[in-house]
Design a protein around this motif. Structure first.
Motif, PDB file in Angstrom:
ATOM      1  N   ALA A   2     -12.157  10.019   9.632  1.00 41.85           N
ATOM      2  CA  ALA A   2     -11.225   9.423   8.688  1.00 41.85           C
ATOM      3  C   ALA A   2     -12.008   8.817   7.530  1.00 41.85           C
ATOM      4  N   THR A   3     -11.369   8.722   6.368  1.00 41.28           N
ATOM      5  CA  THR A   3     -11.969   8.088   5.199  1.00 41.28           C
ATOM      6  C   THR A   3     -11.070   6.947   4.763  1.00 41.28           C
ATOM      7  N   LEU A   4     -11.631   5.749   4.707  1.00 39.37           N
ATOM      8  CA  LEU A   4     -10.868   4.570   4.339  1.00 39.37           C
ATOM      9  C   LEU A   4     -11.343   4.051   2.988  1.00 39.37           C
ATOM     10  N   HIS A   5     -10.431   4.024   2.044  1.00 40.12           N
ATOM     11  CA  HIS A   5     -10.689   3.432   0.732  1.00 40.12           C
ATOM     12  C   HIS A   5     -10.381   1.947   0.856  1.00 40.12           C
ATOM     13  N   SER A   6     -11.380   1.120   0.576  1.00 34.01           N
ATOM     14  CA  SER A   6     -11.320  -0.266   1.030  1.00 34.01           C
ATOM     15  C   SER A   6     -11.949  -1.226   0.043  1.00 34.01           C
ATOM     16  N   PRO A  48      -0.447   5.249  -5.128  1.00 37.47           N
ATOM     17  CA  PRO A  48       0.296   5.155  -6.391  1.00 37.47           C
ATOM     18  C   PRO A  48       0.363   3.741  -6.954  1.00 37.47           C
ATOM     19  N   ALA A  49       0.285   2.721  -6.095  1.00 42.00           N
ATOM     20  CA  ALA A  49       0.272   1.336  -6.577  1.00 42.00           C
ATOM     21  C   ALA A  49      -1.133   0.887  -6.960  1.00 42.00           C
ATOM     22  N   ARG A  50      -2.117   1.771  -6.725  1.00 41.08           N
ATOM     23  CA  ARG A  50      -3.527   1.490  -7.025  1.00 41.08           C
ATOM     24  C   ARG A  50      -4.007   0.239  -6.280  1.00 41.08           C
ATOM     25  N   ARG A  51      -3.697   0.233  -4.995  1.00 44.01           N
ATOM     26  CA  ARG A  51      -4.120  -0.865  -4.129  1.00 44.01           C
ATOM     27  C   ARG A  51      -4.678  -0.273  -2.841  1.00 44.01           C
ATOM     28  N   VAL A  52      -5.528  -1.030  -2.188  1.00 40.54           N
ATOM     29  CA  VAL A  52      -6.052  -0.625  -0.890  1.00 40.54           C
ATOM     30  C   VAL A  52      -5.229  -1.319   0.192  1.00 40.54           C
ATOM     31  N   PRO A  53      -5.230  -0.725   1.408  1.00 42.29           N
ATOM     32  CA  PRO A  53      -6.000   0.439   1.840  1.00 42.29           C
ATOM     33  C   PRO A  53      -5.346   1.751   1.450  1.00 42.29           C
ATOM     34  N   ALA A  54      -6.171   2.790   1.435  1.00 45.17           N
ATOM     35  CA  ALA A  54      -5.700   4.165   1.427  1.00 45.17           C
ATOM     36  C   ALA A  54      -6.534   4.893   2.473  1.00 45.17           C
ATOM     37  N   LEU A  55      -5.854   5.502   3.417  1.00 39.91           N
ATOM     38  CA  LEU A  55      -6.550   6.158   4.531  1.00 39.91           C
ATOM     39  C   LEU A  55      -6.311   7.657   4.490  1.00 39.91           C
ATOM     40  N   GLU A  56      -7.397   8.415   4.399  1.00 44.23           N
ATOM     41  CA  GLU A  56      -7.322   9.871   4.499  1.00 44.23           C
ATOM     42  C   GLU A  56      -7.531  10.257   5.961  1.00 44.23           C
TER      43      GLU A  56
END
Length: 220
Positions: A2-6, A48-56
């Motif tokens: 998994a990839t977590l944008h954080s 879309p809100a340009r906030r974290v987290p985003a998880l791939e």
């Protein structure tokens, strides 16, 4: 993997911590509030809100921490982080899972007032006082749930609801003194002592928000 944008110390920590509890390998892509990285066109396609987290994960991107936590519990097996649908504790689990954001809304408002408004004239002592009081009131529910001697929010033991709440309580302790919440303070200490919590902290790096252990209300 998994990839977590954080951002270290943000709501993304919930997801990071839960992935470590589940034993799911995760790569961390770090961002910062002040460097413009959240405003990049590439990141906008992930959140879309340009906030974290985003998880791939699983060939898609998820970008709401509560939804991610529930999705991971529902799609991963071999864990006890979520009661079964027909369990008597299922409703309690769902309620605590989302009650964490009742506290989180107040913390977000206090973060804005104490940390992110650059000029003193922009800040409102009245708003700070109201939000601090609301946060303290909301914390009473957590303290009451722990009065029967249980170690976690559910009588059956540690669950993903504790993951959602643990991050929130760490932030809440910056604005409300936990001297009046002894059960909650002990509960938070237990959560922070977990191996997966500490591994997630190490993977994420130092939090980027708070420069003080506690923020008093301004005088006036």
């Amino acid at each position: 993997m998994a990839t977590l944008h954080s951002i270290a110390g943000s709501r993304s920590f919930r997801v990071n911590w839960l992935l470590h509890e589940l034993g799911v390998p995760v790569g961390i892509v770090p961002y910062a509030i002040t460097d413009g990285s959240l405003q990049s066109p590439e990141f906008k396609t992930k959140s879309p809100a340009r906030r974290v987290p985003a998880l791939e994960i699983d060939g898609r991107v998820l970008y709401e921490s509560g939804a991610i936590v529930q999705y991971l519990c529902e799609t991963r097996s071999g864990h006890t982080l979520m009661p079964a649908i027909d369990s008597a504790e299922r409703a309690d689990w769902l309620q605590w899972l989302h009650y964490a954001e009742t506290l989180g809304a107040g913390i977000q408002n206090l973060n804005m007032q104490h940390l992110f408004l650059p000029k003193d004239w922009m800040k409102s002592p009245t708003v700070m006082g109201i939000e601090t009081k609301r946060l303290a009131i909301a914390l009473k529910a957590v303290e009451a749930a722990l009065q029967d001697g249980r170690d976690h929010l559910l009588t059956s033991g540690f669950s993903a609801a504790d993951v959602m709440m643990g991050f929130t309580l760490e932030s809440a302790s910056r604005y409300v003194r936990f001297d009046g919440f002894p059960m909650t303070a002990a509960y938070l200490a237990r959560l922070k002592a977990r191996e997966a919590y500490q591994a997630a902290e190490a993977a994420e790096g130092p939090q980027q928000f708070y420069t003080q252990d506690f923020y008093d209300l301004p005088e006036g």
